[in-house]
Design an enzyme around this catalytic site. Structure first.
Site, PDB file in Angstrom:
ATOM      1  N   TRP A 102       5.585  -4.424   5.716  1.00 58.63           N
ATOM      2  CA  TRP A 102       5.630  -2.928   5.757  1.00 58.63           C
ATOM      3  C   TRP A 102       4.695  -2.286   6.656  1.00 58.63           C
ATOM      4  O   TRP A 102       4.775  -1.353   7.345  1.00 58.63           O
ATOM      5  CB  TRP A 102       6.018  -2.517   4.357  1.00 58.63           C
ATOM      6  CG  TRP A 102       7.136  -2.950   3.531  1.00 58.63           C
ATOM      7  CD1 TRP A 102       6.903  -3.862   2.388  1.00 58.63           C
ATOM      8  CD2 TRP A 102       8.338  -2.906   3.858  1.00 58.63           C
ATOM      9  NE1 TRP A 102       8.059  -4.338   1.936  1.00 58.63           N
ATOM     10  CE2 TRP A 102       9.055  -3.540   3.031  1.00 58.63           C
ATOM     11  CE3 TRP A 102       8.984  -2.341   4.898  1.00 58.63           C
ATOM     12  CZ2 TRP A 102      10.327  -3.787   2.890  1.00 58.63           C
ATOM     13  CZ3 TRP A 102      10.576  -2.496   4.749  1.00 58.63           C
ATOM     14  CH2 TRP A 102      11.081  -3.243   3.736  1.00 58.63           C
ATOM     15  N   ASP A 172       0.559   4.126   2.238  1.00 62.23           N
ATOM     16  CA  ASP A 172       2.070   4.105   1.809  1.00 62.23           C
ATOM     17  C   ASP A 172       1.825   3.464   0.180  1.00 62.23           C
ATOM     18  O   ASP A 172       1.597   2.093   0.256  1.00 62.23           O
ATOM     19  CB  ASP A 172       2.820   2.966   2.793  1.00 62.23           C
ATOM     20  CG  ASP A 172       3.914   2.581   2.334  1.00 62.23           C
ATOM     21  OD1 ASP A 172       4.531   2.937   1.139  1.00 62.23           O
ATOM     22  OD2 ASP A 172       4.741   1.876   3.132  1.00 62.23           O
ATOM     23  N   LYS A 196      11.008   2.571  -6.675  1.00 64.07           N
ATOM     24  CA  LYS A 196      10.156   1.736  -7.350  1.00 64.07           C
ATOM     25  C   LYS A 196       9.669   2.276  -8.769  1.00 64.07           C
ATOM     26  O   LYS A 196      10.063   1.520  -9.837  1.00 64.07           O
ATOM     27  CB  LYS A 196       8.981   0.944  -6.629  1.00 64.07           C
ATOM     28  CG  LYS A 196       9.375   0.682  -5.201  1.00 64.07           C
ATOM     29  CD  LYS A 196      10.190  -0.558  -5.130  1.00 64.07           C
ATOM     30  CE  LYS A 196      10.053  -1.323  -3.843  1.00 64.07           C
ATOM     31  NZ  LYS A 196      10.766  -0.429  -2.655  1.00 64.07           N
TER      32      LYS A 196
END
Length: 360
Positions: A102, A172, A196
């Protein structure tokens, strides 16, 4: 109905209590004769939902008054581009610490927009660890330093964040926000896709300093400017109202659990159950992450052979465990133990792992 042992990496498990409350209100929200999904986003009833989600997030994370809380769309993937579009001005550098796929994707988008720099990377070691803070290189003209706080694919997590004077730290936190207390004031910006720990997919939470907004670029499309959404209280266009409603419900649940501190203790307990099964297996289970970089949220491991990996996953599925496959890019196994995954599910997985090992 018997609930599955849900270890999906995202979209992931939601608290059962939250799902039941949403079920009760689904058709008739607060006697409006409508579902919350049918309400106008300009209505008084929805405004209360919107405001509650913002205020609960501020309370749980102790967000200072000089920060904005935005509800955006497009997931973290849009933020990969939106951050440099707003903040990476000419003559400035976007500094990225690479700890997994990511962060690589975030860097890739920034390279399309401006000058970038890799401040540290553990790629050569297979992303098995988080860099030491002392290993990170910065530049005097960095626009920001970007980190990914938790790496779902490789099962690593930052346990100490870098602090550099005159450097804007951006994180992030899509896969570990609310899993533990954080010092928001140490970050200039935090962003997280909800799917999540915050709720269902569809809404992205962005927490950023007001000063960062004031200094951002204005020569980009309106809908991509942070200032546009801050000025409109995240109502510039129709927001993902149901996702924000569910976010508010999840935040309410976290508060009922005792807040983020209590949730962290439970997450440590859950992760320990599975990590102990790995560590006590005499290398039958081999964890991917180095011990000092292990994630509370994503536990990644392999068995001695690919044949045993497949057998483990097949038998686990038959036993009611869902989502234990490792990411397609690395294979193996992964248990995602997000906030809503109960201790009982992790205890059941530990017992299954021990039984499988004894049988094979």
């Amino acid at each position: 109905m018997e609930r599955a042992y849900n270890f999906n990496a995202g979209p992931s498990a939601l608290p059962l209590e939250v799902l039941k409350r949403a079920q009760d209100e689904l058709v008739n929200f607060k006697q409006t004769g409508m579902s919350v999904m049918e309400l106008s986003h300009r209505s008084k009833e929805y405004d209360e939902v919107h405001t509650q989600a913002q205020s609960m997030l501020k309370e749980l994370l102790q967000i200072p008054n000089d920060y904005e809380v935005l509800f955006l769309q497009g997931g973290a993937s849009l933020q990969f581009a939106q951050i440099p579009m707003n903040l990476l001005k000419e003559g400035k550098i976007g500094n990225y610490v690479l700890t997994g796929s990511w962060s690589e994707k975030a860097l890739k988008e920034a390279r399309l927009i401006g000058e970038t720099f890799i401040g540290a990377s553990t790629k050569e070691q297979g992303y098995r660890s988080i860099p030491n803070v002392e290993e990170i290189s910065i530049n005097k003209n960095d626009a920001y330093l970007h980190v990914t706080s938790n790496n779902t694919i490789y099962g690593t997590q930052w346990h100490q964040f870098p602090e550099f004077e005159n450097t804007s730290l951006i994180a992030d936190m899509s896969s570990d926000i609310l899993c533990r207390p954080i010092q928001v004031e140490n970050f200039s910006m935090i962003y997280a896709g909800a799917q999540k720990n915050l709720g269902p997919s569809g809404v992205t939470v962005v927490i950023l300093k007001k000063q960062l907004i004031e200094n951002s670029r204005q020569d980009i499309p309106s809908i991509l400017r942070y200032s546009t959404h801050a000025d409109a209280n995240s109502l510039y266009n129709t927001p993902p109202t149901f996702a924000i409603y569910m976010l508010a419900k999840v935040l309410e649940w976290v508060k009922e659990q005792g807040g983020v501190q209590t949730v962290e203790k439970r997450n440590i307990e859950k992760a320990k159950l599975i990590y102990d099964a790995i560590d006590e297996s005499n290398d039958f289970y081999c964890g991917h992450a180095e011990k000092d970089s292990r994630s509370l949220m994503n536990i990644t491991f392999n068995l001695p052979s690919e044949e045993l990996n497949k057998k483990f996953l097949a038998e686990a599925k038959a036993a009611g465990f869902v989502g234990l496959n490792g990411h397609r890019s690395v294979g193996g196994c992964r248990a995602s133990t997000y906030n809503a995954v109960p201790v009982e599910a992790c205890e059941a997985l530990r017992k299954f792992m021990i039984t499988f090992r004894n049988n094979h």
